[in-house]
Design an enzyme around this catalytic site. Structure first.
Site, PDB file in Angstrom:
ATOM      1  N   ARG A 164       0.842  -1.212   0.000  1.00 62.09           N
ATOM      2  CA  ARG A 164       0.000   0.000   0.000  1.00 62.09           C
ATOM      3  C   ARG A 164       0.874   1.259   0.000  1.00 62.09           C
ATOM      4  O   ARG A 164       0.510   2.294  -0.562  1.00 62.09           O
ATOM      5  CB  ARG A 164      -0.980   0.003   1.186  1.00 62.09           C
ATOM      6  CG  ARG A 164      -1.829   1.275   1.244  1.00 62.09           C
ATOM      7  CD  ARG A 164      -3.110   1.110   2.069  1.00 62.09           C
ATOM      8  NE  ARG A 164      -2.891   0.526   3.369  1.00 62.09           N
ATOM      9  CZ  ARG A 164      -2.339   1.160   4.404  1.00 62.09           C
ATOM     10  NH1 ARG A 164      -1.945   2.413   4.300  1.00 62.09           N
ATOM     11  NH2 ARG A 164      -2.163   0.544   5.548  1.00 62.09           N
ATOM     12  N   TYR A 192     -15.240  15.605 -16.203  1.00 60.04           N
ATOM     13  CA  TYR A 192     -15.715  14.221 -16.090  1.00 60.04           C
ATOM     14  C   TYR A 192     -16.800  14.171 -15.000  1.00 60.04           C
ATOM     15  O   TYR A 192     -16.578  14.656 -13.883  1.00 60.04           O
ATOM     16  CB  TYR A 192     -14.512  13.357 -15.731  1.00 60.04           C
ATOM     17  CG  TYR A 192     -14.807  11.887 -15.641  1.00 60.04           C
ATOM     18  CD1 TYR A 192     -15.122  11.169 -16.776  1.00 60.04           C
ATOM     19  CD2 TYR A 192     -14.770  11.228 -14.417  1.00 60.04           C
ATOM     20  CE1 TYR A 192     -15.398   9.807 -16.697  1.00 60.04           C
ATOM     21  CE2 TYR A 192     -15.038   9.869 -14.330  1.00 60.04           C
ATOM     22  CZ  TYR A 192     -15.354   9.168 -15.477  1.00 60.04           C
ATOM     23  OH  TYR A 192     -15.624   7.836 -15.393  1.00 60.04           O
ATOM     24  N   ASP A 240      -6.587  17.555 -15.198  1.00 66.04           N
ATOM     25  CA  ASP A 240      -6.903  16.191 -15.631  1.00 66.04           C
ATOM     26  C   ASP A 240      -6.516  16.104 -17.106  1.00 66.04           C
ATOM     27  O   ASP A 240      -7.146  16.732 -17.958  1.00 66.04           O
ATOM     28  CB  ASP A 240      -8.400  15.909 -15.417  1.00 66.04           C
ATOM     29  CG  ASP A 240      -8.779  14.463 -15.748  1.00 66.04           C
ATOM     30  OD1 ASP A 240      -8.080  13.839 -16.573  1.00 66.04           O
ATOM     31  OD2 ASP A 240      -9.787  13.980 -15.202  1.00 66.04           O
ATOM     32  N   LYS A 264      -7.725   4.842 -19.651  1.00 67.77           N
ATOM     33  CA  LYS A 264      -8.002   5.317 -21.005  1.00 67.77           C
ATOM     34  C   LYS A 264      -6.751   5.160 -21.877  1.00 67.77           C
ATOM     35  O   LYS A 264      -6.300   4.056 -22.091  1.00 67.77           O
ATOM     36  CB  LYS A 264      -8.525   6.754 -20.934  1.00 67.77           C
ATOM     37  CG  LYS A 264      -9.565   6.987 -19.824  1.00 67.77           C
ATOM     38  CD  LYS A 264     -10.858   6.231 -20.018  1.00 67.77           C
ATOM     39  CE  LYS A 264     -11.755   6.210 -18.789  1.00 67.77           C
ATOM     40  NZ  LYS A 264     -12.056   7.478 -18.154  1.00 67.77           N
TER      41      LYS A 264
END
Ligand code: PLP
Length: 393
Positions: free
Chosen positions: A58, A111, A183, A208
């Site tokens: 993590r 988005y 972004d 993407k």
């Protein structure tokens, strides 16, 4: 040769890779949750940050680090922070930069979920936000308040293909000491590098273009400075937004053909955009590469290419849009974008359906708007498929 100073394609292949003791040509998958210390002393040194190494996945993992370094190199940033999803990256940024009684300015047509979590969840913790037309620099300055702690842009934005002048916003933000995050999912690092225009943070849904094969969900943040990295990384680690090693391996594998995939898909997109613009059943086409795009000059200035995303409006509105999508056979009727396969979708009933109609229209998302993510198929086949589907509209 210093790998980080090499050309884009060279860095795409080699940046971030490390010298594996066995000579492995690609970064191995360290599919482990934890790392054994050789001695108590070594463990203590790792925890104190006195030595470099890995403790727990993590917090960090070699397979994930390789991907982080690689994308950081392509974005000309300090380092990367990989996350389980693009939304994990968005959440990390909001959580690290904002708090009770602070305010954020953002692009109205970002988005959908990036806006949704702000208005539905961060608002519950006392964060306020202004969703505005960030392509209008006067509007940006007008909405700055003493408590504004973040300007969060998306350009080109989804699905209106509207651009924001990154350098222009940064110039304003600097005067007020407000960090700017961008972004960059729609452009990928191949076509646009927001940090070069002064942004402090860049993020991607690697789901993407960067992965590019529609088989992984993931995200990444790249910061310009070490200071910003140290501010964001602990939030990602503590919240458990980390990427998984196997996910990182797949994304890194996809990344290695990013430029080639985009070059081909962009060539297709250009042809299709021009073709659609001439079609009698199409009201308008939004593609930054077309002279008819209102920000074509800005696209030429801040992007190295025009991308693979096309939005267009059918003359028949909603019903025509539905008819078209039901009759397209080659492009998949699916959300997401940036993969090798063409995808078509209808934002008003799909990706942006959570927004009330009025807000949707304010953000430029009309009922008949169709979004096309162009893949790398033969363009003649894509055109033939669109033609037969448009005939039925
Ligand atoms: C898909 C997407 C996201 C969210 O990414 P996930 O990987 O789906 O969590 C964020 N921003 C943009 C522009 C996107 O297209």
């Amino acid at each position: 040769m210093k790998k980080n100073k090499a050309g884009f394609l060279t860095r795409m292949i080699h940046a971030g890779s490390f010298d594996d003791p066995w000579g492995s040509a690609v970064t191995p998958i360290y599919q482990t949750s934890t790392f054994a210390f050789k001695t108590a002393r070594q463990g203590a040194e790792l925890f104190a940050g006195e030595k470099k190494g890995y403790i727990y996945t993590r917090i960090g993992n070699p397979t994930i680090s390789a991907l982080e370094k690689s994308i950081a190199s392509l974005e000309n940033g300090f380092n990367g922070i990989a996350t389980a999803s693009g939304m994990g990256a968005v959440s990390t940024i909001y959580l690290a930069m904002l708090g009770k009684d602070t305010h954020m300015i953002s692009t109205a047509s970002v988005y959908g979920p990036s806006r949704g979590i702000m208005e539905n969840h961060f608002s519950r913790f006392g964060v306020s936000s202004s969703y505005i037309d960030t392509s209008n620099l006067e509007e940006v300055e007008k909405h700055i308040r003493p408590e504004t702690k973040l300007i969060y842009l998306e350009t080109p934005s989804n699905p209106t293909m509207q651009l924001t002048d990154i350098a222009g916003v940064v110039e304003i933000a600097r005067r007020y000491h407000i960090p700017v995050a961008v972004d960059n999912t729609f452009s990928s690092p191949y076509l646009q590098n927001p940090l070069d225009f002064g942004a402090d943070i860049v993020l991607h849904s690697v789901t993407k273009f960067i992965n590019g094969h529609a088989d992984v969900i993931g995200g990444i943040i790249v910061t310009k400075t070490e200071e910003m990295y140290r501010r964001l990384r602990p939030v990602m680690v503590a919240m458990g937004f980390n990427m998984d090693p196997h996910q990182a391996f797949l994304v890194h594998r996809g990344l290695k053909t990013l430029a080639l995939r985009i070059d081909k898909a962009e060539e297709n997109a250009f042809t299709i955009a021009q073709w659609l613009e001439q079609h009698p059943k199409v009201a308008w086409v939004k593609y930054p590469g077309l002279l008819s795009h209102p920000q074509h000059d800005l696209a030429k200035k801040q992007m190295r290419g025009f991308g693979t995303m096309i939005s267009f409006e059918l003359k028949g509105g909603l019903a025509a849009g539905e008819k078209l999508m039901d009759n397209v056979h080659l492009a998949l009727l699916a959300v997401s974008l940036g993969g090798v396969e063409s995808l078509i979708q209808h934002p008003a009933s799909m990706t942006h359906s959570s927004l009330p109609r009025e807000e949707r229209e304010d953000a430029g998302i009309t009922d008949g708007l169709v979004r096309f993510s162009v893949g790398i198929e033969n363009v003649e086949d894509l055109l033939e498929d669109l033609e037969q589907a448009l005939e039925k509209v």
